[in-house]
Every structure is written in C-alpha cells, then in structure tokens.
Write an enzyme that holds these catalytic residues in place. Sequence first.
Site, PDB file in Angstrom:
ATOM      1  N   CYS A   1       0.863  -1.172   0.000  1.00  0.00           N
ATOM      2  CA  CYS A   1       0.000   0.000   0.000  1.00  0.00           C
ATOM      3  C   CYS A   1       0.910   1.236   0.000  1.00  0.00           C
ATOM      4  CB  CYS A   1      -0.895   0.004   1.238  1.00  0.00           C
ATOM      5  SG  CYS A   1      -1.836   1.547   1.419  1.00  0.00           S
TER       6      CYS A   1
ATOM      7  N   ASP B   1      -0.305  -5.819   0.196  1.00  0.00           N
ATOM      8  CA  ASP B   1      -1.554  -6.108  -0.508  1.00  0.00           C
ATOM      9  C   ASP B   1      -1.352  -7.416  -1.262  1.00  0.00           C
ATOM     10  OD1 ASP B   1      -3.084  -3.802   0.170  1.00  0.00           O
ATOM     11  OD2 ASP B   1      -1.932  -2.621  -1.276  1.00  0.00           O
TER      12      ASP B   1
END
Length: 138
Positions: free
Chosen positions: A54, A61
């Site tokens: 992120c 992620d």
Amino acid sequence: MTNETKLTGLTLLKKGEMRYPTTPDEAELETFENANQQRNYWITFQTSEFTSLCPITGQPDFATITIEYIPGELCVESKSLKLYLFSFRQTGTFYEEIVNRIYTDLEALLKPRRLVVNGDFTARGGITSAVKIDSAEA
C-alpha cells in the site's frame, strides 16, 4: 529454426543463480517468436501469490493476477514474467496503477492481437477490489 536458435535471446531460463528485480523498471521481460502466427489461440498466466505494498500505509496487498492474450509475433517467456510480477513485491502503488502498468508493459512488448489483465485484490477493511483491462474494450 532450431531449438538453439529459438532460445538465443532467453537468458533468465539458463541461470541457476538468480538476483530478483526489486522494481518493475528493473525487471526484464523476455520474449520468443510465436511459432503459430497463422492461428488465434489464448495464452493464460495466473498467479495467486501476487504482492505489493500500500503506498500510504506500507502494508502488504495480496492479489490474484490473471493475464490472458492472443499472441501476435511474440510470446512472453514465463520465468521472466514471474520475475517481473515478483518485482512489485516492494513497490508501493495503488491497485489501478499495478494493473495498468502490467497491461502497458505487456502491450508495448508483445503487441498481442488481444490482451486482458485482471487483478483481484483481497479484502481490505471488508471490501475486495478488482481491476480489469481488456484491449477489446480499450
């Protein structure tokens, strides 16, 4: 064309020792000639182990990335594609940027007859996200 001639430009397959690229800019996508250019056929790659960061929080992620294409003159070599996708692991970027970058890089390299890149990202805060680019709709 002999097998040796076909494999001349593929350097990543030959290496037993590997230095992983740390960014997509550093990664090297390799290609080989499509031996069946007279026919349309789909090639599909899927990884359920895609990770990135992120850009705001730095938290990881996770996604399943699916790449489908009908090759033109060139095909992407799968190990170089794996290393390219791996290169996003330490990259802080938004989902939309990731899928667009993969699409742009493959489109420019391969000039396929058709290309679809789909990113299905795991839930964050109770919501999942998916980003899809299809050259037929672009």
